[in-house]
Write a protein that holds these residues in place. Structure first.
Motif, PDB file in Angstrom:
ATOM      1  N   ILE A  94      15.823 -12.094   5.699  1.00  0.00           N
ATOM      2  CA  ILE A  94      16.632 -11.656   6.831  1.00  0.00           C
ATOM      3  C   ILE A  94      17.931 -11.019   6.343  1.00  0.00           C
ATOM      4  CG2 ILE A  94      17.943 -12.437   8.849  1.00  0.00           C
ATOM      5  CD1 ILE A  94      14.953 -12.283   9.294  1.00  0.00           C
ATOM      6  N   TYR A  95      18.502 -11.586   5.276  1.00  0.00           N
ATOM      7  CA  TYR A  95      19.710 -11.009   4.690  1.00  0.00           C
ATOM      8  C   TYR A  95      19.454  -9.558   4.270  1.00  0.00           C
ATOM      9  CZ  TYR A  95      23.070  -9.761   1.078  1.00  0.00           C
ATOM     10  OH  TYR A  95      24.002  -9.079   0.318  1.00  0.00           O
ATOM     11  N   TRP A  96      18.371  -9.342   3.513  1.00  0.00           N
ATOM     12  CA  TRP A  96      18.085  -7.994   3.013  1.00  0.00           C
ATOM     13  C   TRP A  96      17.611  -7.060   4.133  1.00  0.00           C
ATOM     14  CZ3 TRP A  96      19.935  -5.718  -0.973  1.00  0.00           C
ATOM     15  CH2 TRP A  96      20.322  -6.482  -2.075  1.00  0.00           C
ATOM     16  N   GLN A  97      16.926  -7.608   5.099  1.00  0.00           N
ATOM     17  CA  GLN A  97      16.543  -6.794   6.255  1.00  0.00           C
ATOM     18  C   GLN A  97      17.791  -6.299   6.982  1.00  0.00           C
ATOM     19  OE1 GLN A  97      13.669  -8.449   9.203  1.00  0.00           O
ATOM     20  NE2 GLN A  97      15.195  -7.839  10.729  1.00  0.00           N
ATOM     21  N   PHE A 101      19.032  -2.457   7.483  1.00  0.00           N
ATOM     22  CA  PHE A 101      19.270  -1.855   8.796  1.00  0.00           C
ATOM     23  C   PHE A 101      20.646  -1.196   8.877  1.00  0.00           C
ATOM     24  CE2 PHE A 101      16.117  -2.687  12.210  1.00  0.00           C
ATOM     25  CZ  PHE A 101      15.101  -3.183  11.410  1.00  0.00           C
ATOM     26  N   HIS A 102      21.538  -1.552   7.969  1.00  0.00           N
ATOM     27  CA  HIS A 102      22.843  -0.904   7.911  1.00  0.00           C
ATOM     28  C   HIS A 102      22.828   0.349   7.042  1.00  0.00           C
ATOM     29  CE1 HIS A 102      26.109  -3.440   9.778  1.00  0.00           C
ATOM     30  NE2 HIS A 102      25.055  -4.214   9.945  1.00  0.00           N
ATOM     31  N   ARG A 103      21.929   0.407   6.078  1.00  0.00           N
ATOM     32  CA  ARG A 103      21.962   1.489   5.095  1.00  0.00           C
ATOM     33  C   ARG A 103      21.016   2.642   5.413  1.00  0.00           C
ATOM     34  NH1 ARG A 103      26.512   1.351   3.699  1.00  0.00           N
ATOM     35  NH2 ARG A 103      25.941   2.968   2.203  1.00  0.00           N
ATOM     36  N   VAL A 104      19.921   2.375   6.118  1.00  0.00           N
ATOM     37  CA  VAL A 104      18.945   3.420   6.442  1.00  0.00           C
ATOM     38  C   VAL A 104      19.294   4.004   7.807  1.00  0.00           C
ATOM     39  CG1 VAL A 104      16.510   3.939   6.848  1.00  0.00           C
ATOM     40  CG2 VAL A 104      17.156   2.281   5.078  1.00  0.00           C
ATOM     41  N   ASN A 204      30.303  -3.473   6.534  1.00  0.00           N
ATOM     42  CA  ASN A 204      29.305  -3.399   5.473  1.00  0.00           C
ATOM     43  C   ASN A 204      29.459  -4.591   4.526  1.00  0.00           C
ATOM     44  OD1 ASN A 204      27.077  -2.092   4.431  1.00  0.00           O
ATOM     45  ND2 ASN A 204      28.269  -0.851   3.007  1.00  0.00           N
ATOM     46  N   SER A 205      29.617  -5.762   5.095  1.00  0.00           N
ATOM     47  CA  SER A 205      29.746  -7.005   4.327  1.00  0.00           C
ATOM     48  C   SER A 205      29.277  -8.166   5.196  1.00  0.00           C
ATOM     49  CB  SER A 205      31.204  -7.228   3.896  1.00  0.00           C
ATOM     50  OG  SER A 205      32.027  -7.493   5.024  1.00  0.00           O
ATOM     51  N   PHE A 210      22.313 -17.237   8.426  1.00  0.00           N
ATOM     52  CA  PHE A 210      22.252 -18.699   8.290  1.00  0.00           C
ATOM     53  C   PHE A 210      22.986 -19.132   7.020  1.00  0.00           C
ATOM     54  CE2 PHE A 210      19.364 -22.427   6.968  1.00  0.00           C
ATOM     55  CZ  PHE A 210      20.261 -23.365   7.481  1.00  0.00           C
ATOM     56  N   LEU A 211      22.393 -18.904   5.847  1.00  0.00           N
ATOM     57  CA  LEU A 211      23.031 -19.301   4.596  1.00  0.00           C
ATOM     58  C   LEU A 211      24.014 -18.229   4.137  1.00  0.00           C
ATOM     59  CD1 LEU A 211      19.902 -20.689   2.681  1.00  0.00           C
ATOM     60  CD2 LEU A 211      21.673 -22.013   3.860  1.00  0.00           C
ATOM     61  N   SER A 212      25.211 -18.656   3.764  1.00  0.00           N
ATOM     62  CA  SER A 212      26.224 -17.717   3.284  1.00  0.00           C
ATOM     63  C   SER A 212      26.072 -17.416   1.800  1.00  0.00           C
ATOM     64  CB  SER A 212      27.625 -18.286   3.542  1.00  0.00           C
ATOM     65  OG  SER A 212      27.818 -19.481   2.783  1.00  0.00           O
ATOM     66  N   VAL A 213      25.207 -18.148   1.113  1.00  0.00           N
ATOM     67  CA  VAL A 213      25.078 -18.002  -0.344  1.00  0.00           C
ATOM     68  C   VAL A 213      24.567 -16.622  -0.734  1.00  0.00           C
ATOM     69  CG1 VAL A 213      24.770 -20.466  -0.755  1.00  0.00           C
ATOM     70  CG2 VAL A 213      22.770 -19.042  -0.269  1.00  0.00           C
ATOM     71  N   TRP A 214      23.802 -15.969   0.161  1.00  0.00           N
ATOM     72  CA  TRP A 214      23.265 -14.650  -0.193  1.00  0.00           C
ATOM     73  C   TRP A 214      24.378 -13.623  -0.328  1.00  0.00           C
ATOM     74  CZ3 TRP A 214      19.133 -16.347  -1.903  1.00  0.00           C
ATOM     75  CH2 TRP A 214      18.316 -17.232  -1.187  1.00  0.00           C
ATOM     76  N   ASP A 215      25.347 -13.659   0.570  1.00  0.00           N
ATOM     77  CA  ASP A 215      26.466 -12.721   0.463  1.00  0.00           C
ATOM     78  C   ASP A 215      27.265 -12.970  -0.808  1.00  0.00           C
ATOM     79  OD1 ASP A 215      26.681 -10.911   2.859  1.00  0.00           O
ATOM     80  OD2 ASP A 215      26.476 -12.827   3.889  1.00  0.00           O
ATOM     81  N   ALA A 216      27.419 -14.238  -1.160  1.00  0.00           N
ATOM     82  CA  ALA A 216      28.152 -14.551  -2.389  1.00  0.00           C
ATOM     83  C   ALA A 216      27.361 -14.089  -3.615  1.00  0.00           C
ATOM     84  CB  ALA A 216      28.423 -16.053  -2.467  1.00  0.00           C
TER      85      ALA A 216
END
Length: 262
Positions: A94-97, A101-104, A204-205, A210-216
């Motif tokens: 979901i993080y990468w999706q 969705f922001h970049r394409v 763009n950040s 759910f989990l904040s670890v992906w952004d970190a």
């Protein structure tokens, strides 16, 4: 077929708890809540109809077909380990999706409906274009098939994702110490507000739900707004303050052109 009654029941309970919370202890005044809620609830109804018609059959069928052939099935891990890994993997997806969705450009046209909300509260969590919801279901179904994710994990993840999305959009402010500790693991309202900024570098950040670890981990985490939280403006980034004024305008947003952030 997945029992989605449990998911709906939890959604309703969490939604009303958060509505009461933001009403009793609001972060700030919501000046446009009447028109916003009309649009957001309408989009939720359309999205729920899509989900109700498509998701039970699609995800249950994929989970069934993936039995014995998915990655987790081949590894023969204990069931509880599979459930935990499934939730973590789906949240990373979901993080990468979200980031995609922001970049394409074509996908951003759909996702900008979500960012067109001029204020944030719990209703913002359900402000998604029906086509984006259907695309998200297809992406999730593909991951479920490849990994061999069991139905129980699908249900658990959907409940967690819906509850956390409503929480981090809610118009509340957590105590500073709780906020600091909580956002080390999960996405908080303060953290997600930055993602809804009109400033593109901020929007763009903080892609997590759910989990904040992906952004970190993937270097997309921003702890503070550039000009401070009190000066942060919510809405479509890098536009001339365009906001849809009717449900029809909201629904046709993906099909009308404008020069803006992606």
């Amino acid at each position: 077929m997945v029992d989605f009654n449990a998911r709906i029941s939890v959604f309703i309970v969490v939604f009303f708890v958060l509505v009461v919370w933001q009403w009793a202890r609001p972060r700030g005044a919501l000046l446009q809540w009447k028109s916003r809620w009309r649009h957001n609830v309408s989009l939720f109804a359309l999205g729920a109809l899509c989900v109700r018609l498509v998701q039970p059959v699609l995800l249950s069928m994929v989970a069934f077909l993936g039995q014995g052939v998915g990655v987790f099935e081949v590894l023969a891990l204990p069931f509880w380990v599979i459930v935990l890994l499934s939730i973590v993997c789906l949240d990373c997806l979901i993080y990468w999706q979200h980031r995609l969705f922001h970049r394409v450009p074509a996908l951003w046209r759909l996702h900008r409906v979500h960012h067109s909300d001029p204020e944030l509260d719990v209703s913002s969590a359900v402000r998604f274009h029906p086509i984006e919801i259907l695309l998200s279901l297809v992406i999730k179904a593909f991951a479920i098939f490849l990994l061999g994710i069991p139905i129980e994990a699908i249900l658990a993840f959907d409940i967690l994702l819906n509850a956390s999305a409503m929480f981090n959009h809610t118009n509340i402010r957590l105590p500073v110490k709780i906020e600091q500790w909580l956002k080390l693991l999960v996405v908080t309202p303060d953290m997600h507000r930055i993602h809804h900024s009109r400033v593109s570098i901020e929007a763009n950040s903080n892609y997590g739900f759910f989990l904040s670890v992906w952004d970190a981990f993937f270097k997309s985490k921003r702890n503070c707004a550039l000009e401070g939280d009190e000066c942060l403006k919510i809405g479509l980034p890098d536009t001339s303050l365009y906001q849809p004024t009717s449900l029809k305008e909201v629904l046709v947003m993906p099909f009308r052109g404008y020069k803006g952030f992606r």
